[in-house]
Motif scaffolding. Sequence first.
Motif, PDB file in Angstrom:
ATOM      1  N   TRP A   1       0.821  -1.213   0.000  1.00 36.75           N
ATOM      2  CA  TRP A   1       0.000   0.000   0.000  1.00 36.75           C
ATOM      3  C   TRP A   1       0.855   1.262   0.000  1.00 36.75           C
ATOM      4  N   VAL A   2       1.883   1.278   0.829  1.00 32.13           N
ATOM      5  CA  VAL A   2       2.718   2.472   0.955  1.00 32.13           C
ATOM      6  C   VAL A   2       3.403   2.788  -0.374  1.00 32.13           C
ATOM      7  N   LEU A   3       3.962   1.784  -1.025  1.00 32.69           N
ATOM      8  CA  LEU A   3       4.637   2.021  -2.301  1.00 32.69           C
ATOM      9  C   LEU A   3       3.673   2.515  -3.374  1.00 32.69           C
ATOM     10  N   VAL A   4       2.472   1.939  -3.408  1.00 31.28           N
ATOM     11  CA  VAL A   4       1.500   2.382  -4.413  1.00 31.28           C
ATOM     12  C   VAL A   4       1.055   3.810  -4.111  1.00 31.28           C
ATOM     13  N   ARG A   5       0.896   4.149  -2.832  1.00 30.44           N
ATOM     14  CA  ARG A   5       0.514   5.516  -2.474  1.00 30.44           C
ATOM     15  C   ARG A   5       1.615   6.487  -2.878  1.00 30.44           C
ATOM     16  N   LEU A   6       2.868   6.145  -2.599  1.00 30.30           N
ATOM     17  CA  LEU A   6       3.990   7.014  -2.988  1.00 30.30           C
ATOM     18  C   LEU A   6       4.099   7.107  -4.503  1.00 30.30           C
ATOM     19  N   LEU A   7       3.807   6.023  -5.185  1.00 32.31           N
ATOM     20  CA  LEU A   7       3.816   6.036  -6.644  1.00 32.31           C
ATOM     21  C   LEU A   7       2.731   6.974  -7.169  1.00 32.31           C
ATOM     22  N   ALA A   8       1.592   6.987  -6.508  1.00 34.35           N
ATOM     23  CA  ALA A   8       0.519   7.912  -6.889  1.00 34.35           C
ATOM     24  C   ALA A   8       0.963   9.360  -6.715  1.00 34.35           C
ATOM     25  N   VAL A   9       1.709   9.638  -5.660  1.00 34.90           N
ATOM     26  CA  VAL A   9       2.248  10.993  -5.466  1.00 34.90           C
ATOM     27  C   VAL A   9       3.182  11.341  -6.624  1.00 34.90           C
ATOM     28  N   CYS A  10       3.998  10.389  -7.048  1.00 32.87           N
ATOM     29  CA  CYS A  10       4.882  10.627  -8.198  1.00 32.87           C
ATOM     30  C   CYS A  10       4.070  10.931  -9.455  1.00 32.87           C
ATOM     31  N   ALA A  11       2.991  10.180  -9.678  1.00 38.60           N
ATOM     32  CA  ALA A  11       2.148  10.408 -10.854  1.00 38.60           C
ATOM     33  C   ALA A  11       1.520  11.796 -10.796  1.00 38.60           C
TER      34      ALA A  11
END
Length: 124
Positions: free
Chosen positions: A99-109
């Motif tokens: 979850w944390v990595l996907v959330r951080l990836l969303a911030v990158c997007a």
Amino acid sequence: MRVPSNRVSAPTAVDSTRSTLVALTNAVGLDGLAAASHLPGLRAAVDQHAAAVRESLHGDRRPLTAATLAGYAEGIRSVAEEHGWQPPTDPVYWPEADWVLVRLLAVCALSASLDTPTPQPPVP
């Protein structure tokens, strides 16, 4: 005549924001967004997380800016690390990203979307 100073200037808020987002993009964004372009499930998860980030910032009456995204990402990492999460040291297997990595990836997007210039109407 002004004499150049040998003092090193203190980092500004803009420098800090840029540094946070660049580090995040290098750590997860480049590989993660490339993986999301080939993995529809990951892309959908990133889109859902991005919507949740937007909603969270909107609910707090904060605009979607580089500074708010950097602060949000730092907050997510800090809380996750307080609960035992550790950033990956090996390449991420994105189909099983937590979850944390996907959330951080969303911030990158979202951060990448801020870099897209807004179309301007033609000048007559």
